[in-house]
Design a protein around this motif. Structure first.
Motif, mmCIF file in Angstrom:
data_model
loop_
_atom_site.group_PDB
_atom_site.id
_atom_site.type_symbol
_atom_site.label_atom_id
_atom_site.label_comp_id
_atom_site.label_asym_id
_atom_site.label_seq_id
_atom_site.Cartn_x
_atom_site.Cartn_y
_atom_site.Cartn_z
ATOM 1 N N ILE A 4 -4.362 10.706 7.957
ATOM 2 C CA ILE A 4 -5.159 11.348 6.915
ATOM 3 C C ILE A 4 -5.618 10.264 5.951
ATOM 4 O O ILE A 4 -4.798 9.529 5.402
ATOM 5 C CB ILE A 4 -4.337 12.413 6.168
ATOM 6 N N SER A 5 -6.923 10.169 5.751
ATOM 7 C CA SER A 5 -7.481 9.174 4.832
ATOM 8 C C SER A 5 -7.497 9.734 3.417
ATOM 9 O O SER A 5 -7.945 10.857 3.187
ATOM 10 C CB SER A 5 -8.902 8.799 5.235
ATOM 11 N N LEU A 6 -7.002 8.930 2.492
ATOM 12 C CA LEU A 6 -7.036 9.303 1.084
ATOM 13 C C LEU A 6 -8.355 8.850 0.475
ATOM 14 O O LEU A 6 -8.905 7.819 0.866
ATOM 15 C CB LEU A 6 -5.869 8.650 0.330
ATOM 16 N N PRO A 7 -8.870 9.611 -0.503
ATOM 17 C CA PRO A 7 -10.130 9.223 -1.142
ATOM 18 C C PRO A 7 -9.940 8.037 -2.076
ATOM 19 O O PRO A 7 -8.804 7.686 -2.431
ATOM 20 C CB PRO A 7 -10.520 10.480 -1.927
ATOM 21 N N ALA A 8 -11.031 7.457 -2.519
ATOM 22 C CA ALA A 8 -10.970 6.307 -3.430
ATOM 23 C C ALA A 8 -10.313 6.676 -4.756
ATOM 24 O O ALA A 8 -9.540 5.900 -5.310
ATOM 25 C CB ALA A 8 -12.371 5.755 -3.679
ATOM 26 N N HIS A 9 -10.597 7.865 -5.263
ATOM 27 C CA HIS A 9 -10.013 8.319 -6.528
ATOM 28 C C HIS A 9 -9.030 9.451 -6.236
ATOM 29 O O HIS A 9 -9.446 10.574 -5.934
ATOM 30 C CB HIS A 9 -11.094 8.782 -7.502
ATOM 31 N N CYS A 10 -7.762 9.151 -6.317
ATOM 32 C CA CYS A 10 -6.702 10.111 -6.002
ATOM 33 C C CYS A 10 -6.168 10.744 -7.283
ATOM 34 O O CYS A 10 -5.097 10.395 -7.775
ATOM 35 C CB CYS A 10 -5.579 9.418 -5.238
ATOM 36 N N THR A 32 0.455 9.517 8.938
ATOM 37 C CA THR A 32 0.108 8.292 8.230
ATOM 38 C C THR A 32 -0.949 8.646 7.202
ATOM 39 O O THR A 32 -1.971 9.240 7.541
ATOM 40 C CB THR A 32 -0.435 7.214 9.185
ATOM 41 N N LEU A 33 -0.657 8.305 5.943
ATOM 42 C CA LEU A 33 -1.635 8.469 4.873
ATOM 43 C C LEU A 33 -2.328 7.134 4.685
ATOM 44 O O LEU A 33 -1.703 6.157 4.271
ATOM 45 C CB LEU A 33 -0.955 8.919 3.584
ATOM 46 N N ASP A 34 -3.606 7.093 5.020
ATOM 47 C CA ASP A 34 -4.376 5.854 4.915
ATOM 48 C C ASP A 34 -4.966 5.750 3.518
ATOM 49 O O ASP A 34 -5.985 6.369 3.209
ATOM 50 C CB ASP A 34 -5.473 5.819 5.968
ATOM 51 N N GLY A 35 -4.315 4.968 2.678
ATOM 52 C CA GLY A 35 -4.772 4.757 1.317
ATOM 53 C C GLY A 35 -5.467 3.426 1.141
ATOM 54 O O GLY A 35 -5.550 2.913 0.029
ATOM 55 N N SER A 36 -5.980 2.870 2.214
ATOM 56 C CA SER A 36 -6.586 1.540 2.158
ATOM 57 C C SER A 36 -7.842 1.493 1.287
ATOM 58 O O SER A 36 -8.235 0.427 0.832
ATOM 59 C CB SER A 36 -6.899 1.027 3.566
ATOM 60 N N GLU A 37 -8.475 2.642 1.028
ATOM 61 C CA GLU A 37 -9.679 2.686 0.204
ATOM 62 C C GLU A 37 -9.404 3.183 -1.220
ATOM 63 O O GLU A 37 -10.332 3.326 -2.010
ATOM 64 C CB GLU A 37 -10.727 3.584 0.859
ATOM 65 N N SER A 39 -8.811 3.239 -4.961
ATOM 66 C CA SER A 39 -9.035 2.325 -6.082
ATOM 67 C C SER A 39 -8.350 2.824 -7.358
ATOM 68 O O SER A 39 -8.124 2.062 -8.281
ATOM 69 C CB SER A 39 -10.530 2.133 -6.346
ATOM 70 N N ARG A 40 -8.026 4.128 -7.377
ATOM 71 C CA ARG A 40 -7.343 4.705 -8.529
ATOM 72 C C ARG A 40 -6.487 5.867 -8.052
ATOM 73 O O ARG A 40 -6.943 6.699 -7.269
ATOM 74 C CB ARG A 40 -8.376 5.196 -9.544
ATOM 75 N N ILE A 41 -5.226 5.904 -8.513
ATOM 76 C CA ILE A 41 -4.309 6.962 -8.105
ATOM 77 C C ILE A 41 -3.518 7.432 -9.312
ATOM 78 O O ILE A 41 -3.141 6.638 -10.168
ATOM 79 C CB ILE A 41 -3.381 6.502 -6.956
ATOM 80 N N GLY A 42 -3.290 8.737 -9.360
ATOM 81 C CA GLY A 42 -2.582 9.322 -10.481
ATOM 82 C C GLY A 42 -1.271 9.980 -10.072
ATOM 83 O O GLY A 42 -0.896 10.021 -8.896
ATOM 84 N N GLN A 43 -0.609 10.528 -11.065
ATOM 85 C CA GLN A 43 0.708 11.127 -10.900
ATOM 86 C C GLN A 43 0.719 12.262 -9.882
ATOM 87 O O GLN A 43 1.644 12.356 -9.066
ATOM 88 C CB GLN A 43 1.186 11.648 -12.247
ATOM 89 N N ALA A 44 -0.289 13.102 -9.889
ATOM 90 C CA ALA A 44 -0.310 14.240 -8.972
ATOM 91 C C ALA A 44 -0.284 13.786 -7.512
ATOM 92 O O ALA A 44 0.428 14.366 -6.687
ATOM 93 C CB ALA A 44 -1.530 15.121 -9.239
ATOM 94 N N MET A 45 -1.038 12.738 -7.194
ATOM 95 C CA MET A 45 -1.052 12.258 -5.811
ATOM 96 C C MET A 45 0.268 11.593 -5.456
ATOM 97 O O MET A 45 0.780 11.770 -4.348
ATOM 98 C CB MET A 45 -2.216 11.307 -5.565
ATOM 99 N N PHE A 46 0.846 10.833 -6.393
ATOM 100 C CA PHE A 46 2.164 10.255 -6.134
ATOM 101 C C PHE A 46 3.185 11.358 -5.868
ATOM 102 O O PHE A 46 3.993 11.256 -4.952
ATOM 103 C CB PHE A 46 2.631 9.382 -7.304
ATOM 104 N N GLN A 47 3.148 12.420 -6.656
ATOM 105 C CA GLN A 47 4.084 13.529 -6.461
ATOM 106 C C GLN A 47 3.883 14.172 -5.091
ATOM 107 O O GLN A 47 4.854 14.501 -4.405
ATOM 108 C CB GLN A 47 3.916 14.578 -7.560
ATOM 109 N N MET A 71 -3.434 0.778 -5.143
ATOM 110 C CA MET A 71 -2.405 1.817 -5.000
ATOM 111 C C MET A 71 -1.013 1.203 -5.139
ATOM 112 O O MET A 71 -0.150 1.723 -5.845
ATOM 113 C CB MET A 71 -2.569 2.492 -3.643
ATOM 114 N N ARG A 72 -0.806 0.085 -4.491
ATOM 115 C CA ARG A 72 0.488 -0.606 -4.549
ATOM 116 C C ARG A 72 0.789 -1.078 -5.973
ATOM 117 O O ARG A 72 1.903 -0.934 -6.461
ATOM 118 C CB ARG A 72 0.491 -1.789 -3.578
#
Length: 90
Positions: A4-10, A32-37, A39-47, A71-72
């Motif tokens: 599953i590909s994650l969007p640029a803004h999570c 596999t969550l593909d977060g290679s793209e 550029s910004r990730i927030g608490q909701a996606m981490f949860q 993301m890292r």
């Protein structure tokens, strides 16, 4: 294995949009969550990622995250790098 590909803004909206796809994927097997793209990730996606990992682990499956540098770095700043970017563990 499902990828599953994650969007640029999570943000929260992205996490909400991902949930209906993620639930059956985790129930079916390895994900596999593909977060290679990302550029910004927030608490909701981490949860959501942590919850998916815990759910997968409880059923003998795994969720692996391919993390972008952004993301890292965000995960590192909030103390979640090993939990988010580690191999399949919750």
């Amino acid at each position: 294995m499902t990828v599953i590909s994650l969007p640029a803004h999570c943000d929260r909206a992205a996490a909400a949009a991902l949930l209906p796809t993620l639930i059956p994927a985790v129930a079916a097997g390895a994900v596999t969550l593909d977060g290679s793209e990302v550029s910004r990730i927030g608490q909701a996606m981490f949860q959501l990622v942590l919850s998916a990992r815990a759910t997968a682990l409880a059923s003998g499956h795994s969720v692996t995250v391919v993390a972008s540098d952004a993301m890292r770095e965000t995960a590192r700043l909030v103390g979640l790098e090993s939990m988010i970017c580690g191999e399949g563990q919750a």
